[in-house]
Design an enzyme around this catalytic site. Structure first.
Site, PDB file in Angstrom:
ATOM      1  N   ASP A  41      -8.486  44.216 -31.489  1.00  0.00           N
ATOM      2  CA  ASP A  41      -8.809  44.747 -30.168  1.00  0.00           C
ATOM      3  C   ASP A  41      -7.616  44.460 -29.273  1.00  0.00           C
ATOM      4  OD1 ASP A  41      -9.764  45.421 -27.687  1.00  0.00           O
ATOM      5  OD2 ASP A  41     -11.327  43.893 -27.614  1.00  0.00           O
ATOM      6  N   GLY A  47      -6.246  44.728 -25.847  1.00  0.00           N
ATOM      7  CA  GLY A  47      -6.673  44.993 -24.486  1.00  0.00           C
ATOM      8  C   GLY A  47      -5.521  44.981 -23.498  1.00  0.00           C
ATOM      9  N   THR A  67      -4.938  42.611 -21.342  1.00  0.00           N
ATOM     10  CA  THR A  67      -4.457  41.257 -21.097  1.00  0.00           C
ATOM     11  C   THR A  67      -4.254  40.460 -22.377  1.00  0.00           C
ATOM     12  OG1 THR A  67      -5.655  41.266 -18.997  1.00  0.00           O
ATOM     13  CG2 THR A  67      -4.913  39.132 -19.809  1.00  0.00           C
ATOM     14  N   ARG A  68      -5.121  40.680 -23.372  1.00  0.00           N
ATOM     15  CA  ARG A  68      -5.059  39.878 -24.596  1.00  0.00           C
ATOM     16  C   ARG A  68      -5.199  40.762 -25.835  1.00  0.00           C
ATOM     17  NH1 ARG A  68      -7.894  36.851 -20.986  1.00  0.00           N
ATOM     18  NH2 ARG A  68      -9.837  37.889 -21.563  1.00  0.00           N
ATOM     19  N   LYS A 108      -7.076  40.493 -29.444  1.00  0.00           N
ATOM     20  CA  LYS A 108      -8.079  39.735 -30.202  1.00  0.00           C
ATOM     21  C   LYS A 108      -8.170  40.313 -31.604  1.00  0.00           C
ATOM     22  CE  LYS A 108     -10.018  40.848 -26.534  1.00  0.00           C
ATOM     23  NZ  LYS A 108     -10.920  41.382 -25.506  1.00  0.00           N
ATOM     24  N   TYR A 154     -18.003  62.138 -21.083  1.00  0.00           N
ATOM     25  CA  TYR A 154     -16.781  62.611 -20.431  1.00  0.00           C
ATOM     26  C   TYR A 154     -16.510  64.071 -20.795  1.00  0.00           C
ATOM     27  CZ  TYR A 154     -14.759  58.302 -18.452  1.00  0.00           C
ATOM     28  OH  TYR A 154     -14.497  57.200 -17.688  1.00  0.00           O
ATOM     29  N   GLY A 162     -12.191  55.134 -22.413  1.00  0.00           N
ATOM     30  CA  GLY A 162     -11.580  53.990 -23.083  1.00  0.00           C
ATOM     31  C   GLY A 162     -12.296  53.658 -24.382  1.00  0.00           C
ATOM     32  N   ASP A 175     -12.554  50.949 -25.928  1.00  0.00           N
ATOM     33  CA  ASP A 175     -13.331  49.712 -25.858  1.00  0.00           C
ATOM     34  C   ASP A 175     -14.735  49.995 -25.333  1.00  0.00           C
ATOM     35  OD1 ASP A 175     -12.209  50.440 -23.400  1.00  0.00           O
ATOM     36  OD2 ASP A 175     -11.799  48.377 -22.775  1.00  0.00           O
ATOM     37  N   ARG A 176     -14.833  50.850 -24.320  1.00  0.00           N
ATOM     38  CA  ARG A 176     -16.142  51.228 -23.790  1.00  0.00           C
ATOM     39  C   ARG A 176     -16.925  52.034 -24.827  1.00  0.00           C
ATOM     40  NH1 ARG A 176     -14.712  54.532 -18.689  1.00  0.00           N
ATOM     41  NH2 ARG A 176     -16.975  54.581 -18.353  1.00  0.00           N
TER      42      ARG A 176
END
Length: 204
Positions: free
Chosen positions: A7, A9, A11-12, A14, A92, A99, A101-102
Protein backbone atom coordinates in the site's frame (compact mmCIF):
# COMPACT_ATOMS: atom_id res chain seq x y z
CA UNK A 1 4.64 -19.62 -2.36
CA UNK A 2 4.11 -16.16 -0.93
CA UNK A 3 2.41 -13.01 -2.11
CA UNK A 4 3.56 -9.48 -1.37
CA UNK A 5 0.90 -6.83 -0.73
CA UNK A 6 1.91 -3.16 -0.89
CA UNK A 7 0.00 0.00 0.00
CA UNK A 8 1.86 3.08 -1.26
CA UNK A 9 0.19 6.06 0.37
CA UNK A 10 0.83 9.78 0.45
CA UNK A 11 2.89 9.58 3.63
CA UNK A 12 3.95 5.97 4.19
CA UNK A 13 4.55 2.70 2.41
CA UNK A 14 2.95 -0.32 4.10
CA UNK A 15 3.63 -3.89 3.07
CA UNK A 16 2.68 -7.39 4.07
CA UNK A 17 4.06 -10.79 3.12
CA UNK A 18 1.47 -13.58 3.17
CA UNK A 19 1.75 -17.31 2.72
CA UNK A 20 -1.47 -19.33 2.33
CA UNK A 21 -3.38 -16.46 3.90
CA UNK A 22 -1.08 -16.24 6.93
CA UNK A 23 0.88 -13.01 7.55
CA UNK A 24 4.59 -13.86 7.59
CA UNK A 25 6.03 -10.34 7.78
CA UNK A 26 4.87 -6.75 7.66
CA UNK A 27 6.31 -3.26 7.65
CA UNK A 28 5.54 0.45 7.62
CA UNK A 29 8.12 2.71 6.03
CA UNK A 30 8.54 6.39 5.25
CA UNK A 31 7.47 7.06 1.66
CA UNK A 32 10.90 8.41 0.70
CA UNK A 33 12.93 5.36 1.74
CA UNK A 34 14.46 3.73 -1.37
CA UNK A 35 12.74 0.56 -2.55
CA UNK A 36 15.97 -1.41 -2.23
CA UNK A 37 16.19 -0.49 1.46
CA UNK A 38 12.64 -1.69 2.08
CA UNK A 39 12.50 -4.92 0.10
CA UNK A 40 16.02 -6.22 -0.41
CA UNK A 41 15.56 -8.37 2.67
CA UNK A 42 12.94 -10.31 0.71
CA UNK A 43 15.11 -11.15 -2.27
CA UNK A 44 15.41 -14.82 -1.22
CA UNK A 45 11.63 -15.23 -0.88
CA UNK A 46 9.83 -17.12 -3.65
CA UNK A 47 6.91 -14.91 -4.63
CA UNK A 48 3.93 -16.04 -6.68
CA UNK A 49 2.51 -12.53 -6.99
CA UNK A 50 2.94 -8.87 -6.06
CA UNK A 51 -0.14 -6.68 -5.67
CA UNK A 52 0.17 -2.92 -5.26
CA UNK A 53 -2.26 -0.15 -4.34
CA UNK A 54 -0.56 3.12 -5.22
CA UNK A 55 -1.95 6.61 -4.63
CA UNK A 56 1.45 8.23 -5.08
CA UNK A 57 2.89 9.31 -8.44
CA UNK A 58 3.60 7.02 -11.36
CA UNK A 59 7.35 7.17 -10.71
CA UNK A 60 6.90 4.65 -7.93
CA UNK A 61 5.27 2.17 -10.29
CA UNK A 62 8.11 2.50 -12.79
CA UNK A 63 10.79 2.24 -10.13
CA UNK A 64 9.21 -0.72 -8.37
CA UNK A 65 8.55 -2.59 -11.62
CA UNK A 66 12.22 -2.21 -12.57
CA UNK A 67 13.29 -3.44 -9.12
CA UNK A 68 11.06 -6.51 -9.45
CA UNK A 69 12.52 -7.34 -12.87
CA UNK A 70 16.07 -6.95 -11.55
CA UNK A 71 15.30 -9.49 -8.80
CA UNK A 72 13.40 -11.90 -11.11
CA UNK A 73 10.17 -11.38 -9.19
CA UNK A 74 6.75 -11.58 -10.87
CA UNK A 75 5.66 -8.37 -12.57
CA UNK A 76 3.76 -6.30 -9.99
CA UNK A 77 0.02 -5.94 -10.51
CA UNK A 78 -0.97 -2.35 -9.83
CA UNK A 79 -4.61 -2.37 -8.75
CA UNK A 80 -6.85 0.25 -10.37
CA UNK A 81 -10.33 1.40 -9.49
CA UNK A 82 -12.94 -0.10 -11.82
CA UNK A 83 -16.53 0.67 -12.77
CA UNK A 84 -17.72 -2.51 -11.04
CA UNK A 85 -15.95 -5.24 -9.10
CA UNK A 86 -16.89 -7.88 -6.52
CA UNK A 87 -20.46 -6.60 -6.28
CA UNK A 88 -19.48 -2.93 -5.78
CA UNK A 89 -20.52 -0.28 -8.33
CA UNK A 90 -18.26 2.76 -8.53
CA UNK A 91 -20.12 6.04 -8.09
CA UNK A 92 -17.61 8.19 -10.01
CA UNK A 93 -18.35 9.29 -13.57
CA UNK A 94 -14.68 8.51 -14.32
CA UNK A 95 -14.11 5.35 -12.23
CA UNK A 96 -10.29 5.43 -12.31
CA UNK A 97 -10.30 8.87 -10.65
CA UNK A 98 -11.52 7.26 -7.44
CA UNK A 99 -8.51 6.62 -5.20
CA UNK A 100 -7.63 2.94 -5.24
CA UNK A 101 -7.27 2.96 -1.45
CA UNK A 102 -10.90 4.06 -1.12
CA UNK A 103 -11.98 1.55 -3.76
CA UNK A 104 -10.30 -1.40 -2.03
CA UNK A 105 -11.70 -0.34 1.34
CA UNK A 106 -15.21 -0.36 -0.12
CA UNK A 107 -14.68 -3.80 -1.68
CA UNK A 108 -13.56 -5.11 1.72
CA UNK A 109 -16.50 -3.48 3.53
CA UNK A 110 -18.99 -4.90 1.05
CA UNK A 111 -17.46 -8.37 1.39
CA UNK A 112 -17.73 -8.16 5.18
CA UNK A 113 -21.37 -7.02 5.28
CA UNK A 114 -24.37 -7.09 2.98
CA UNK A 115 -25.80 -4.01 4.69
CA UNK A 116 -25.40 -0.34 3.82
CA UNK A 117 -22.33 1.18 5.43
CA UNK A 118 -19.96 4.11 5.68
CA UNK A 119 -16.30 3.47 4.93
CA UNK A 120 -14.05 5.90 6.82
CA UNK A 121 -10.29 6.24 6.47
CA UNK A 122 -8.29 8.80 8.41
CA UNK A 123 -4.76 9.12 7.07
CA UNK A 124 -3.12 12.07 5.34
CA UNK A 125 -6.65 12.73 4.09
CA UNK A 126 -9.91 11.90 5.82
CA UNK A 127 -12.28 10.09 3.46
CA UNK A 128 -15.89 9.05 4.03
CA UNK A 129 -17.68 6.91 1.44
CA UNK A 130 -21.23 5.60 1.49
CA UNK A 131 -22.22 2.18 0.17
CA UNK A 132 -25.88 1.19 0.00
CA UNK A 133 -27.19 -2.32 0.56
CA UNK A 134 -26.93 -3.04 -3.17
CA UNK A 135 -23.21 -2.33 -3.18
CA UNK A 136 -23.64 0.99 -4.99
CA UNK A 137 -21.16 3.71 -4.12
CA UNK A 138 -23.36 6.71 -3.37
CA UNK A 139 -20.45 9.16 -3.24
CA UNK A 140 -18.08 10.41 -0.61
CA UNK A 141 -16.14 13.21 1.04
CA UNK A 142 -12.43 14.03 1.11
CA UNK A 143 -10.93 16.58 3.47
CA UNK A 144 -7.58 17.05 5.18
CA UNK A 145 -6.70 14.47 7.82
CA UNK A 146 -6.21 15.52 11.43
CA UNK A 147 -2.47 16.16 11.17
CA UNK A 148 -2.87 18.03 7.89
CA UNK A 149 -5.60 20.25 9.37
CA UNK A 150 -3.27 21.21 12.20
CA UNK A 151 -0.26 21.70 9.94
CA UNK A 152 -2.23 23.99 7.62
CA UNK A 153 -2.90 26.30 10.56
CA UNK A 154 0.77 26.37 11.50
CA UNK A 155 1.74 27.02 7.87
CA UNK A 156 -0.76 29.83 7.37
CA UNK A 157 -0.94 31.53 10.79
CA UNK A 158 1.28 32.37 13.75
CA UNK A 159 -0.04 29.37 15.65
CA UNK A 160 2.67 27.00 16.86
CA UNK A 161 1.45 23.76 18.38
CA UNK A 162 3.05 21.54 21.02
CA UNK A 163 4.01 18.36 19.16
CA UNK A 164 3.85 16.45 22.45
CA UNK A 165 0.26 17.50 23.22
CA UNK A 166 -1.87 14.60 24.45
CA UNK A 167 -5.28 14.60 22.82
CA UNK A 168 -7.91 14.46 25.54
CA UNK A 169 -11.14 14.60 23.57
CA UNK A 170 -13.07 16.95 21.33
CA UNK A 171 -14.53 19.37 23.84
CA UNK A 172 -14.08 23.14 23.80
CA UNK A 173 -10.43 24.05 24.21
CA UNK A 174 -8.95 26.11 27.04
CA UNK A 175 -5.62 26.64 25.32
CA UNK A 176 -4.57 27.08 21.71
CA UNK A 177 -3.32 23.50 21.61
CA UNK A 178 -6.63 22.18 22.95
CA UNK A 179 -8.65 24.41 20.63
CA UNK A 180 -6.80 23.19 17.54
CA UNK A 181 -6.34 19.51 18.44
CA UNK A 182 -9.86 19.13 19.81
CA UNK A 183 -11.29 21.22 16.98
CA UNK A 184 -9.77 19.06 14.25
CA UNK A 185 -11.11 15.92 15.90
CA UNK A 186 -14.54 17.49 16.42
CA UNK A 187 -14.70 18.47 12.73
CA UNK A 188 -13.88 14.93 11.62
CA UNK A 189 -16.38 13.34 14.00
CA UNK A 190 -19.09 15.83 12.99
CA UNK A 191 -18.71 14.95 9.32
CA UNK A 192 -18.90 11.22 10.03
CA UNK A 193 -21.92 11.57 12.31
CA UNK A 194 -23.72 13.89 9.90
CA UNK A 195 -23.16 11.51 6.98
CA UNK A 196 -24.30 8.56 9.06
CA UNK A 197 -27.47 10.38 10.12
CA UNK A 198 -28.23 11.32 6.51
CA UNK A 199 -27.70 7.73 5.40
CA UNK A 200 -29.94 6.41 8.16
CA UNK A 201 -32.66 8.92 7.33
CA UNK A 202 -32.52 7.81 3.71
CA UNK A 203 -33.19 4.22 4.72
CA UNK A 204 -30.44 2.73 2.54
Amino acid sequence: MCILLIDKGNTRLKWQLRQSGVVEATGIEDKDIPISAVFNGLTDVVLSGIYVANVADANFENEFSAWAVDHTFPAPLFIKSAKEECGVINGYENPEQLGVDRWLAMLAANAASSKACLVVDCGTALTVDKLNALGEHCGGYILPGLALMRRSLEDSTRIRLDAGFKLGGSGLGHSTDEAVYHGSLAAAVALIVSTLEDASAGGS
